[in-house]
Design a protein around this motif. Structure first.
Motif, PDB file in Angstrom:
ATOM      1  N   ASP A  43       0.802  -1.229   0.000  1.00 36.81           N
ATOM      2  CA  ASP A  43       0.000   0.000   0.000  1.00 36.81           C
ATOM      3  C   ASP A  43       0.837   1.283   0.000  1.00 36.81           C
ATOM      4  O   ASP A  43       0.294   2.387   0.047  1.00 36.81           O
ATOM      5  N   GLY A  44       2.158   1.147  -0.021  1.00 36.23           N
ATOM      6  CA  GLY A  44       3.027   2.310  -0.121  1.00 36.23           C
ATOM      7  C   GLY A  44       3.381   2.963   1.194  1.00 36.23           C
ATOM      8  O   GLY A  44       4.028   4.014   1.207  1.00 36.23           O
ATOM      9  N   HIS A  45       3.014   2.333   2.331  1.00 23.63           N
ATOM     10  CA  HIS A  45       3.236   2.991   3.620  1.00 23.63           C
ATOM     11  C   HIS A  45       4.729   3.113   3.954  1.00 23.63           C
ATOM     12  O   HIS A  45       5.139   4.090   4.577  1.00 23.63           O
ATOM     13  N   GLU A  46       5.532   2.148   3.562  1.00 29.38           N
ATOM     14  CA  GLU A  46       6.953   2.231   3.900  1.00 29.38           C
ATOM     15  C   GLU A  46       7.604   3.439   3.242  1.00 29.38           C
ATOM     16  O   GLU A  46       8.405   4.155   3.869  1.00 29.38           O
ATOM     17  N   ALA A  47       7.273   3.713   1.988  1.00 26.86           N
ATOM     18  CA  ALA A  47       7.829   4.879   1.300  1.00 26.86           C
ATOM     19  C   ALA A  47       7.327   6.169   1.938  1.00 26.86           C
ATOM     20  O   ALA A  47       8.090   7.137   2.082  1.00 26.86           O
ATOM     21  N   ARG A  48       6.055   6.188   2.358  1.00 23.24           N
ATOM     22  CA  ARG A  48       5.517   7.384   3.012  1.00 23.24           C
ATOM     23  C   ARG A  48       6.216   7.634   4.340  1.00 23.24           C
ATOM     24  O   ARG A  48       6.542   8.769   4.685  1.00 23.24           O
ATOM     25  N   PHE A  49       6.436   6.562   5.117  1.00 22.45           N
ATOM     26  CA  PHE A  49       7.124   6.708   6.407  1.00 22.45           C
ATOM     27  C   PHE A  49       8.524   7.282   6.202  1.00 22.45           C
ATOM     28  O   PHE A  49       8.953   8.189   6.916  1.00 22.45           O
ATOM     29  N   ALA A  50       9.248   6.736   5.219  1.00 21.87           N
ATOM     30  CA  ALA A  50      10.619   7.180   4.971  1.00 21.87           C
ATOM     31  C   ALA A  50      10.642   8.641   4.536  1.00 21.87           C
ATOM     32  O   ALA A  50      11.500   9.424   4.975  1.00 21.87           O
ATOM     33  N   ASP A  51       9.698   9.037   3.684  1.00 26.45           N
ATOM     34  CA  ASP A  51       9.658  10.415   3.206  1.00 26.45           C
ATOM     35  C   ASP A  51       9.347  11.372   4.354  1.00 26.45           C
ATOM     36  O   ASP A  51       9.995  12.424   4.490  1.00 26.45           O
ATOM     37  N   ALA A  52       8.368  11.020   5.188  1.00 28.22           N
ATOM     38  CA  ALA A  52       8.016  11.886   6.317  1.00 28.22           C
ATOM     39  C   ALA A  52       9.174  12.006   7.298  1.00 28.22           C
ATOM     40  O   ALA A  52       9.474  13.101   7.795  1.00 28.22           O
ATOM     41  N   THR A  53       9.844  10.897   7.581  1.00 23.58           N
ATOM     42  CA  THR A  53      10.979  10.918   8.511  1.00 23.58           C
ATOM     43  C   THR A  53      12.087  11.831   7.996  1.00 23.58           C
ATOM     44  O   THR A  53      12.702  12.580   8.759  1.00 23.58           O
ATOM     45  N   ALA A  54      12.343  11.793   6.687  1.00 17.80           N
ATOM     46  CA  ALA A  54      13.402  12.622   6.108  1.00 17.80           C
ATOM     47  C   ALA A  54      13.090  14.112   6.222  1.00 17.80           C
ATOM     48  O   ALA A  54      14.004  14.942   6.291  1.00 17.80           O
ATOM     49  N   ARG A  55      11.807  14.458   6.257  1.00 17.08           N
ATOM     50  CA  ARG A  55      11.404  15.867   6.319  1.00 17.08           C
ATOM     51  C   ARG A  55      11.335  16.416   7.742  1.00 17.08           C
ATOM     52  O   ARG A  55      11.217  17.621   7.934  1.00 17.08           O
ATOM     53  N   MET A  56      11.412  15.542   8.729  1.00 21.77           N
ATOM     54  CA  MET A  56      11.185  15.973  10.107  1.00 21.77           C
ATOM     55  C   MET A  56      12.336  16.778  10.699  1.00 21.77           C
ATOM     56  O   MET A  56      12.129  17.568  11.617  1.00 21.77           O
ATOM     57  N   GLY A  57      13.551  16.580  10.237  1.00 15.95           N
ATOM     58  CA  GLY A  57      14.686  17.309  10.786  1.00 15.95           C
ATOM     59  C   GLY A  57      15.592  16.425  11.620  1.00 15.95           C
ATOM     60  O   GLY A  57      15.551  15.195  11.531  1.00 15.95           O
ATOM     61  N   GLU A  58      16.417  17.060  12.453  1.00 17.56           N
ATOM     62  CA  GLU A  58      17.380  16.340  13.282  1.00 17.56           C
ATOM     63  C   GLU A  58      16.712  15.728  14.504  1.00 17.56           C
ATOM     64  O   GLU A  58      15.730  16.262  15.020  1.00 17.56           O
TER      65      GLU A  58
END
Length: 309
Positions: A43-58
């Motif tokens: 369902d694409g959730h792994e890619a969504r999780f990775a993208d959101a994590t990358a945008r969150m910052g340090e």
């Protein structure tokens, strides 16, 4: 052993998208080729999780998964939600105890002026959800929610209590308000020719209701209805609407997306720029930094939080 895990799953109510409960049961039975599990994996959730994590910052100091970006502390709630670590709460899932610890650390940090929970979750076990929703409602710092994928069932229960409101990706999904249980009953003998029979005392007919009858199913449904009533009441209070509105307009157990969710009052805004837009907006509207004395007190509280005191 796997059957014991399955029995534990089926012994409690869930507030989760039904397909994910099927997938959780498949994992418990080690049926890794089950169609429900394959569908969830695709369902694409792994890619969504990775993208959101990358945008969150340090990574925010003193936290497990939270991040800090422009004065905004960001806590992810990804995947199915469980009360605490152990059992099926493995990678790809969220535990309430871990999220609570990170929220407390952000609450104590003088560097954090606003807090954002970024959510992509189908919901989870009902246990502990109501208390956690109260924790979110009483959080001392401004706390908002951004939905980057799903915010369903138990997790919408939580999100509805955010003082800073809910923003949503244009394709984000919210709702699935309701409670379910998965169960089974034996119609014939098992492979060894044995049939299980449950006998209860005279005064406790609902301890083991006969689920092959409408009366037995009604006994189980009454428990689910009582939990749903608390769910709906909490959502109504958090969103500032009547319980009748929640029952009529908030999906009736289904989900709403984007502008439809906003029109129904389930979210406050559709964020065209997604998580990045939500973070930038909160960074611009952050309250002033704490005075020196308050900052010193927050530093002490943060040190205590890191030490587990």
């Amino acid at each position: 052993m796997n059957q014991h895990v399955l029995a534990a799953i089926r012994s409690e109510p869930w507030a989760i998208v039904p397909a994910y409960l099927d997938a959780i049961e498949a994992i418990a039975l080690r049926m890794m080729d089950h169609p429900s599990l394959i569908a969830v994996e695709r369902d694409g959730h792994e890619a969504r999780f990775a993208d959101a994590t990358a945008r969150m910052g340090e990574r925010a100091p003193g936290t497990r998964t939270a991040a800090l970006r422009d004065g905004v502390g960001i806590v992810p709630m990804f995947g199915p939600v469980f009360p605490r670590a152990g059992g099926l709460a493995t990678s790809g899932a969220t535990t309430l105890d871990a999220v609570a610890a990170d929220l407390r650390a952000l609450e104590a940090s003088p560097e954090v002026r606003n807090v954002l929970m970024t959510i992509d979750s189908p919901g989870g076990a009902v246990s502990g959800i109501h208390d956690f929703a109260r924790f979110v409602a009483n959080f001392s710092k401004p706390l908002a929610v951004h939905v980057s994928g799903q915010c369903c069932s138990a997790v919408y229960w939580i999100a509805s209590q955010a003082s800073g409101g809910i923003s949503l990706d244009p394709t984000g999904v919210v709702g699935s308000i309701g409670v379910c249980m998965s169960t089974s009953y034996q119609e014939g003998p098992d492979m060894s020719g044995r049939r299980s029979i449950d006998i209860t005392s005279t005064g406790a007919p609902n301890k083991r209701p006969d689920l092959s009858t409408e009366e037995g199913r009604a006994a189980l449904r009454s428990t689910l209805d009582a939990i749903e009533s608390v769910f709906i009441s909490t959502v109504a209070k958090g969103r500032g609407v009547s319980e009748a509105t929640v029952r009529a307009d908030f999906g009736k157990g289904g989900t709403l997306t984007g502008k439809d969710a906003k029109a129904a009052g389930m979210v406050d805004r559709v964020e065209a720029d997604g998580l990045d837009g939500a973070i930038r907006r909160l960074a611009r509207t952050a309250p002033p930094a704490a005075p020196r004395r308050a900052a010193a007190a927050n530093h002490l509280a943060l040190a205590q939080a890191r030490a587990g005191l």
